[in-house]
Design an enzyme around this catalytic site. Structure first.
Site, mmCIF file in Angstrom:
data_model
loop_
_atom_site.group_PDB
_atom_site.id
_atom_site.type_symbol
_atom_site.label_atom_id
_atom_site.label_comp_id
_atom_site.label_asym_id
_atom_site.label_seq_id
_atom_site.Cartn_x
_atom_site.Cartn_y
_atom_site.Cartn_z
ATOM 1 N N HIS A 148 0.841 -1.197 0.000
ATOM 2 C CA HIS A 148 0.000 0.000 0.000
ATOM 3 C C HIS A 148 0.875 1.244 0.000
ATOM 4 O O HIS A 148 1.508 1.573 0.991
ATOM 5 C CB HIS A 148 -0.937 0.003 1.215
ATOM 6 C CG HIS A 148 -1.855 -1.170 1.249
ATOM 7 N ND1 HIS A 148 -2.980 -1.253 0.451
ATOM 8 C CD2 HIS A 148 -1.808 -2.337 1.948
ATOM 9 C CE1 HIS A 148 -3.586 -2.415 0.660
ATOM 10 N NE2 HIS A 148 -2.894 -3.087 1.563
ATOM 11 N N GLU A 375 6.514 10.476 -2.246
ATOM 12 C CA GLU A 375 5.659 11.624 -1.884
ATOM 13 C C GLU A 375 4.584 11.871 -2.939
ATOM 14 O O GLU A 375 4.177 13.000 -3.176
ATOM 15 C CB GLU A 375 6.479 12.912 -1.670
ATOM 16 C CG GLU A 375 7.761 12.762 -0.895
ATOM 17 C CD GLU A 375 7.550 12.368 0.554
ATOM 18 O OE1 GLU A 375 6.393 12.210 0.965
ATOM 19 O OE2 GLU A 375 8.544 12.208 1.260
#
Length: 396
Positions: A148, A375
């Protein structure tokens, strides 16, 4: 009418005169970080990269703390209290040396320290932040999991209550600073929603094996975090936030630094290409005198300095309290994508020499492949902007 004032000379290093937007303190901070990087990183970085190591990371962290680069834009607790633009300038100079060095600073300050500073208790702030600002304690930030990444709401790491304690179980992946950290900010599912925990890394059941065999960010410590029934006291949880708002706000702060940092990698590669083009001769003259090479250099300069202007604009908005997450996505998407293209084009100017670690270009290009992904991937930032532009959510 008075005579027009004499125009300043054209500066190839600052063709748009962006330095005119900076004050003396901004320039002093930039020069301090640039000087530190030139002295402590640039002479060694090719060797560190080739070896896939960042030796002396604890000493480097203490030095970065001594120049005020850790938690730089935070107030109090030993932090410098710098402006967002000043922090951005520091990120640019650090990534001009290497993305791994900027990642060390970004994860320490914009993720781990920022999470504790914004969402921690006063006791947590007092316990962790002064040592982290000084570089005596290194922090990491555990959000991404093996299965994930872009969908953190589906994380499997779980913290359950056991009396007054919490018991934390799960795994995190691709964690910068993980195996050298003294504290890990770990995000986990709970019966109350997603919560953050300040986890001392010497806690029983916690381990952080280092990830090897990377072809990007090689001069950076990257680890897996393994939590096997880690028992934490009640005061380990960050009390001021529940839900994804916590980790996502930290990521937005870190992405802002990337907007600047990517332009540092691009600048380093561009400068290498310019110098090479002025000295490398083919067909009896420097290749910088050929039209195709000049076209490449002109296009790179345009994108480089547009990106710096964009970063500066976002920094001013952050300092004014007006910077939205969608605007950070705008900057991250544009600047990293353009930085990679600048590195690739610089490589073509250097020819075969472009793949050598004697020059910084290929090192920056491979590093930016990671920066492009972490990010928030290109696709995620495109969808963030797409939703903002249309009002329609394409995530689900």
């Amino acid at each position: 009418m008075s005579a027009p004032s004499k125009l300043p000379p054209f500066d190839p290093a600052d063709p748009l005169g962006i330095d005119d937007l900076l004050d003396a303190e901004d320039l002093a901070i930039r020069d301090t970080v640039r000087s530190w990087a030139a002295d402590r990183v640039l002479p060694h970085i090719a060797d560190w990269y080739e070896r896939g190591e960042l030796p002396g990371i604890r000493e480097l962290a203490r030095e970065l703390g001594s120049i005020g680069a850790l938690g730089m834009s935070l107030d109090g607790y030993g932090c410098a209290g710098a402006t967002a633009v000043q922090y951005g300038l520091a990120c640019l100079e650090l990534e001009a040396a290497d993305s791994g060095i900027r990642s060390l600073v970004s994860v320490q300050g914009s993720l781990a320290m920022y999470a504790i500073h914004r969402y921690g208790s006063e006791e947590q702030k007092q316990r962790w932040l002064p040592g982290m600002a000084a570089g005596e304690t290194i922090g990491c930030f555990g959000l991404t999991e093996p299965d994930h990444g872009s969908d953190p709401a589906a994380m499997r790491t779980y913290a359950k209550r056991d009396g007054s304690d919490w018991v934390l179980t799960g795994r995190k992946m691709w964690i910068t600073n993980g195996s050298v950290a003294g504290v890990a900010v770990v995000w986990a599912q709970t019966d109350e929603g997603i919560r953050g925990f300040a986890v001392p890394t010497d806690s029983p059941g916690f381990s952080a094996p280092e990830i090897r065999h990377k072809w990007s960010l090689r001069a950076s410590v990257t680890s897996e975090l393994v939590m096997d029934d880690v028992r934490l006291p009640a005061d380990a949880v960050l009390p001021e936030v529940t839900g994804l708002r916590g980790p996502l706000s930290c990521l937005s702060h870190a992405r802002y630094g990337i907007v600047w940092g990517a332009m540092g990698a691009a600048r380093s590669s561009f400068e290498a290409a310019v110098e090479y083009a002025k000295t490398r001769e083919q067909f009896g003259r420097p290749i910088g005198g050929f039209q195709l090479t000049q076209a490449k250099l002109a296009d790179m300069a345009v994108e480089l300095h547009k990106g710096i202007l964009l970063a500066h604009h976002l920094g001013r908005r952050m300092d004014a309290g007006k910077l939205r997450p969608e605007q950070v996505s705008f900057g991250k998407l544009n600047n990293v994508r353009e930085a990679i293209e600048i590195c690739r084009t610089s490589r073509t100017i250097l020819g075969a020499n472009g793949i050598s670690l004697e020059y910084p270009v290929m090192r920056h290009a491979t590093n930016l492949e990671s920066v492009l992904t972490y990010e928030g991937t290109v696709e995620m930032h495109q969808l963030v902007l797409g939703k903002a532009l249309t009002g329609l959510d394409a995530f689900r």
